[in-house]
Write an enzyme that holds these catalytic residues in place. Structure first.
Site, PDB file in Angstrom:
ATOM      1  N   SER A 179       0.760  -1.178  -0.073  1.00 39.38           N
ATOM      2  CA  SER A 179       0.117   0.088  -0.118  1.00 39.38           C
ATOM      3  C   SER A 179       0.688   1.429   0.028  1.00 39.38           C
ATOM      4  CB  SER A 179      -0.865   0.051   1.192  1.00 39.38           C
ATOM      5  OG  SER A 179      -1.890  -0.779   0.833  1.00 39.38           O
ATOM      6  N   LYS A 207       0.473   3.900  -2.600  1.00 44.45           N
ATOM      7  CA  LYS A 207      -0.625   4.895  -2.926  1.00 44.45           C
ATOM      8  C   LYS A 207      -0.170   6.532  -2.751  1.00 44.45           C
ATOM      9  CE  LYS A 207      -4.073   1.692  -0.861  1.00 44.45           C
ATOM     10  NZ  LYS A 207      -4.303   0.749   0.197  1.00 44.45           N
ATOM     11  N   SER A 223      -6.009   3.619   4.209  1.00 45.73           N
ATOM     12  CA  SER A 223      -5.370   2.963   3.012  1.00 45.73           C
ATOM     13  C   SER A 223      -6.698   2.538   2.262  1.00 45.73           C
ATOM     14  CB  SER A 223      -4.682   1.678   3.737  1.00 45.73           C
ATOM     15  OG  SER A 223      -3.869   1.216   2.737  1.00 45.73           O
TER      16      SER A 223
END
Length: 385
Positions: free
Chosen positions: A63, A66, A118
């Site tokens: 993640s 991102k 997230s």
């Protein structure tokens, strides 16, 4: 005579202290022992790498992808745009902010949900709004990362970091990406958000950052961060922190547990803050190279080991070089070409400066030697008595 002895003693002590300051070597700090498979510490202002471990090895980011999604969307879109959530975004797997199909949300709110909680569904909604589809968004982001930011070893296949064997990056590239992103005020406001009221059609709650050093286990100076996890990537972590005149970016990749990732990150932050500092050469500072004098048109900033004496010189072709005691290049600056008239002025100023430096150097030398002779004469005189 006692006064002469006292004076000579002081002079000798001054000489010893002067010599120690000039010739002492700074001891290199012990390196951290890490569990993470790859890691890097970068000073954000200068881009100086302070520590790295397998930093150029391609790995799965999970993640922390991102970060790229957010900064690209901020620079490509309008934060006030209203995004309509698609069925595909609604059904995205993994961590979510529970968007509903047809729900309308501003781009800014989606990016906050993306970074704070997230939200993978928010990532897909952002991608579809900016580029029309996840596939087009990935292509656009990859061009942006290469052409605008200069990343060399990164390829992203989606906006959220869910596993794809072709979705790879490096600790080095993530540090460079984060350094670029932190220069954007809107990004940093989101990246450092600790909690966020979330009022959605399907979810009414308060979101709390998943980065523990921002909230659960605060670390002095931490300004932002993003964590990630998929089984193939392990735990990934990107952290920014600043104290006084030092701003750090720490990346750890492929840790076996959150505890290892955070322990490594704290070690690396401590390593940076305890052992390094940032200094600068002021604007309009003069340097000679041969017969020429060069003037710095702007402040030149460099990062070095705390207390270390650096070497600053200008080559014949007008490049200012700052090196540490091991000869490692810390920073450089290429001066523009100097005109012939400026060359003549530089020659006169250099001769004058060299003369004054020689007078001072010789005077200091004679002063120290003279003090030593006086002490020796007095000692022998007392001995005869």
């Amino acid at each position: 005579m006692k006064k002469l002895v006292a004076i000579s003693t002081i002079l000798v002590l001054i000489y010893i202290l002067f010599a120690s300051a000039v010739f002492s070597k700074t001891v290199a700090p012990p390196l951290p022992v890490l569990s993470s498979e790859a890691a890097i510490v970068m000073e954000a202002t200068t881009g100086q790498v302070l520590y790295e471990k397998n930093a150029r090895s391609q790995m799965y980011p999970a993640s922390v992808t991102k970060i790229a999604t957010a900064i690209y969307a901020i620079e490509s879109g309008n934060l006030n745009d209203v995004v309509t959530v698609s069925k595909k975004a609604r059904n995205t797997e993994g961590t979510r902010v529970y968007l509903e199909e047809g729900e309308q949300v501003t781009l800014e709110k989606l990016l906050l949900g993306l970074l704070v909680n997230s939200g993978n569904d928010a990532g897909v909604a952002v991608a579809e709004h900016i580029s029309g589809s996840v596939e087009s968004f990935a292509s656009d982001v990859n061009l942006y990362l290469k052409d605008v930011i200069g990343l060399q070893d990164t390829n992203f296949e989606n906006p959220h970091g869910l596993f794809d064997p072709q979705h790879v990056t490096t600790a080095q590239d993530l540090a460079v990406l984060t350094r670029y992103a932190t220069k954007n005020e809107e990004f940093m406001n989101m990246f450092g958000t600790k909690e966020l009221p979330w009022n959605g059609e399907a979810w009414d709650t308060t979101l709390y950052t998943h980065h523990k050093l921002l909230r659960e286990k605060p670390y002095d100076g931490v300004t932002g961060g993003k964590n990630g996890f998929v089984p193939e990537a392990g735990v990934t972590l990107v952290t920014t922190a600043g104290r006084e005149n030092l701003d750090l970016i720490v990346v750890t990749l492929k840790s076996e547990s959150e505890a290892e990732a955070y322990n490594d990150t704290v070690q690396l932050l401590d390593f940076g803050f305890d052992n390094f500092e940032t200094s600068s050469i002021p604007t309009n500072s003069g340097f000679f190279a041969g017969e020429l004098e060069y003037i710095t048109p702007r402040e030149i900033i460099y990062t070095h080991q705390a207390g270390e004496q650096v070497e600053i010189d200008v080559t014949e072709d007008g490049k200012l070089r700052i090196t540490d005691q091991k000869g490692t290049l810390l920073s450089s600056y290429q001066f523009p070409v100097i005109s012939d008239s400026a060359k003549n002025r530089s020659s006169i100023q250099k001769d004058s400066g060299s003369f004054l430096e020689q007078v001072f150097s010789n005077s200091l030398y004679l002063l120290v030697i003279g003090g030593s002779i006086v002490s020796l004469v007095y000692y022998r005189s007392r001995k005869k008595r």
